[in-house]
Enzyme design. Structure first.
Site, PDB file in Angstrom:
ATOM      1  N   ASP A 183       0.846  -1.187   0.000  1.00 36.07           N
ATOM      2  CA  ASP A 183       0.000   0.000   0.000  1.00 36.07           C
ATOM      3  C   ASP A 183       0.885   1.243   0.000  1.00 36.07           C
ATOM      4  O   ASP A 183       2.108   1.163   0.139  1.00 36.07           O
ATOM      5  CB  ASP A 183      -0.938   0.012   1.212  1.00 36.07           C
ATOM      6  CG  ASP A 183      -0.183  -0.214   2.524  1.00 36.07           C
ATOM      7  OD1 ASP A 183       1.022   0.123   2.591  1.00 36.07           O
ATOM      8  OD2 ASP A 183      -0.790  -0.722   3.469  1.00 36.07           O
ATOM      9  N   ASP A 191       1.083   5.425   1.462  1.00 30.18           N
ATOM     10  CA  ASP A 191       0.575   6.442   2.377  1.00 30.18           C
ATOM     11  C   ASP A 191       0.935   7.819   1.853  1.00 30.18           C
ATOM     12  O   ASP A 191       1.995   8.011   1.243  1.00 30.18           O
ATOM     13  CB  ASP A 191       1.169   6.261   3.782  1.00 30.18           C
ATOM     14  CG  ASP A 191       0.779   4.925   4.395  1.00 30.18           C
ATOM     15  OD1 ASP A 191      -0.297   4.411   4.059  1.00 30.18           O
ATOM     16  OD2 ASP A 191       1.568   4.398   5.210  1.00 30.18           O
ATOM     17  N   ASP A 249       9.995   7.626  13.072  1.00 35.64           N
ATOM     18  CA  ASP A 249      10.844   6.742  13.875  1.00 35.64           C
ATOM     19  C   ASP A 249      12.133   6.353  13.169  1.00 35.64           C
ATOM     20  O   ASP A 249      13.232   6.701  13.625  1.00 35.64           O
ATOM     21  CB  ASP A 249      10.059   5.497  14.296  1.00 35.64           C
ATOM     22  CG  ASP A 249       9.274   4.874  13.148  1.00 35.64           C
ATOM     23  OD1 ASP A 249       9.540   5.236  11.985  1.00 35.64           O
ATOM     24  OD2 ASP A 249       8.427   4.005  13.415  1.00 35.64           O
TER      25      ASP A 249
END
Length: 484
Positions: free
Chosen positions: A52, A54, A128
């Site tokens: 997918d 984002d 992160d």
């Protein structure tokens, strides 16, 4: 920050699905900045096929809602996001984050609220891992790299932005993400992370919602490298935080199931993540069954209660949804039915909704060295490939073998039991009804002897009351009905 050409990074719009381009174009047309970010960019640079994509933008979730209308749904409380539907595809759209003005954290340092909007420069610092900080603008054909993430991708290094201990405290789930990326991408974990990644740090996972931990465990199970990540869970002490009653030991059964799961994913077959939970909890389930059987519980009730106990105990770490719990218990119950099926029910059993999952489970048990299956895994495997005539023949053969084995068991039981002298010499009954009456009478006598043997007087088989002959009464002399 460095701006790189997309072609230099091996990126092209031809690699992108229409859904993500639709979202980027719609936000750009409305006057907002929009980029593809995260794992989709990283995987394309590594030559992988992303599952997918984002998007990230400077538009707030409410403004994204205004752009896409009914195609958009705002979710999340701790981390507010917009889910945009483009055809059948779902694109997750996040807003640039800024450092919180007033930190809302738990006692252990985990961030509880993170809805402070900011700029792209502030947003990259909140992420992160460095490999997830590449911002790709497909229409401008540029990639923004704020922290030399391209170099980390080339050297296959997993590195945190900022102090690792602090990043773990902000969100303990990053420990699971670190192991997942290291196993999936075959990356080396940076030494600064390894220095603080210890069993004491993994205790922070207890502060995470069991629902969220279940979602993260599903990502571990379905990433296609389960066999590689399981030893890492034990090595870093994460196993004990995810699984309540499962010993930190990879048995042959678990290893076979993990390898089989990875192979199915690689060839494009679908999997049910709850299946691997059924594998992991199989041994605790059997132990709990034995506990109830030793207490004298009926086997079916023992299995039902053992399943409830094991799943309830696991819910203290990862809460398995109700539909997944039902699937797991049905797979366990199918094991009993597949091991000793009734001949007349074999055809119906092969068409059961949970037959395939139960059969796969049984075959994996057999291949991992479980001798209690009695070869039924291979039997069912061959049965599915037979024609209708062959199936009928093999069912007849199975019925004969089943009858022989029952006779042998009956003979063994007869040898073990003490023979009792019949009370009277009654001829062998001729019809079925008389045989049932004979069996019922014999059972009542046996129960009387067993009860009598427990009394203090110790009535034996040679007692006069047991040697008494029964006199057959002439029913013609008996008056039925009310008497005067």
């Amino acid at each position: 920050m460095q701006t790189l050409r997309a072609s230099k990074c091996g990126l092209s719009t031809t690699q992108l699905p229409p859904s993500i381009l639709d979202v980027i174009d719609s936000l750009t047309k409305a006057g907002y900045e929009a980029y593809i970010v995260g794992g989709g960019v990283r995987d394309m640079m590594l030559g992988l096929n992303p599952k997918d994509f984002d998007a990230v933008t400077n538009a707030t979730p409410a403004q994204v809602k205004e752009v896409f209308g009914r195609r958009c749904r705002i979710i999340g409380r701790r981390f507010e996001l917009a889910h945009v539907y483009s055809g059948r595809e779902l694109i997750e759209v996040a807003t640039f984050r800024a450092p919180p003005k007033k930190a809302v954290t738990s006692a252990s340092g985990m961030i509880l609220r993170d809805n402070n909007w900011g700029t792209i420069e502030q947003d990259f610092a909140r992420r992160d891992f460095s490999i997830n900080t590449l911002y790709y603008q497909p229409r401008k054909a540029i990639v923004l790299d704020f922290c030399h993430a391209v170099d980390d991708i080339k050297t296959r290094t997993l590195r945190f932005l900022g102090e690792p201990a602090q990043r773990f405290e902000e969100d303990p789930v990053r420990m699971l993400r670190a192991l997942r990326f290291a196993a999936k991408l075959n990356f080396q974990i940076d030494s600064s992370i390894l220095d603080v990644f210890n069993p004491e740090m993994t205790q922070l996972l207890r502060d995470v919602s069991p629902h969220r931990l279940y979602d993260e465990s599903q990502k571990l199970f379905t990433m296609g490298h389960l066999n590689r990540v399981l030893p890492m869970l034990i090595e870093f002490g994460v196993w004990k935080q995810l699984f309540a009653e499962i010993p930190p030991n990879i048995t042959a059964f678990i290893e076979h199931a993990a390898r089989n799961t990875d192979q199915r994913i690689q060839i494009g077959k679908t999997i049910n993540p709850a299946f691997f939970y059924a594998v992991l909890l199989w041994k605790p389930f059997l132990e709990r069954c034995d506990f109830y059987l030793n207490k004298g519980m009926v086997p079916a009730e023992a299995r039902a209660q053992a399943g409830l106990d094991v799943l309830k105990r696991q819910a203290t770490r990862t809460i398995i949804p109700r539909f997944a719990e039902t699937f797991i218990r049905e797979v366990w119950e199918m094991q009993t039915r597949l091991l000793n099926p009734k001949p007349q029910q074999i055809e119906a059993l092969a068409g059961h909704a949970r037959f395939r999952a139960g059969f796969d489970f049984l075959l994996l048990r057999e291949k991992s060295g479980d001798t209690s299956t009695d070869g039924m895994g291979v039997w069912w495997e061959n049965y599915q490939e037979m024609s209708i005539d062959q199936k009928e023949a093999v069912i007849r053969q199975y019925n004969r073998q089943r009858t022989k084995s029952r006779r042998k068991l009956a003979e063994v039981d007869d040898v073990k039991t003490t023979e009792i002298e019949p009370l009277v010499n009654v001829p062998e009954p001729k019809n079925r009804r008389a045989k049932k009456e004979r069996v019922r009478t014999d059972d009542s006598v046996n129960r009387f002897i067993e009860k009598a043997s427990t009394d203090s007087n110790l009535i034996h088989a040679d007692h006069p009351i047991l040697k008494r002959k029964r006199v057959k009464r002439d029913l013609a002399e008996v008056v039925f009905g009310p008497t005067q």
